[in-house]
Write a protein that holds these residues in place. Sequence first.
Motif, PDB file in Angstrom:
ATOM      1  N   LEU A 180      38.487  53.104  33.761  1.00 12.46           N
ATOM      2  CA  LEU A 180      39.723  53.406  33.047  1.00 12.46           C
ATOM      3  C   LEU A 180      39.557  54.631  32.155  1.00 12.46           C
ATOM      4  O   LEU A 180      40.377  55.550  32.190  1.00 12.46           O
ATOM      5  N   LEU A 190      46.843  51.262  38.734  1.00 15.12           N
ATOM      6  CA  LEU A 190      47.170  52.131  37.597  1.00 15.12           C
ATOM      7  C   LEU A 190      47.495  53.510  38.143  1.00 15.12           C
ATOM      8  O   LEU A 190      46.706  54.080  38.900  1.00 15.12           O
ATOM      9  N   LEU A 193      44.364  45.128  30.899  1.00 11.31           N
ATOM     10  CA  LEU A 193      44.653  46.548  31.041  1.00 11.31           C
ATOM     11  C   LEU A 193      45.649  47.005  29.981  1.00 11.31           C
ATOM     12  O   LEU A 193      45.509  48.084  29.407  1.00 11.31           O
TER      13      LEU A 193
END
Length: 86
Positions: A10, A35, A56
């Motif tokens: 991420l 994402l 998330l």
Amino acid sequence: MPAQKPEDVLNAFVSEDPQSKYAFNSARDAPESELCREGDKLSRKCIMIHMQSTRLFQAMQDQGFFCALPMDPKRTEITCQPIPKA
């Protein structure tokens, strides 16, 4: 070679363009989420990340993003935009 931690994946993805808007979507309680970095069709980039949507959501907020559900109740993705630095 050990797999990268989801947080590292991420961080690397967001650090490519921290001023972009992002959106993510996953099935309820799914172990991973998609994402996407928003942009036009040519610049939109998506990854699959091994995080439940609630995790998330928190991770994006921890990176300085404001995340929210869309106004349209038919849409289920969560959008995140960077909070301007004062």
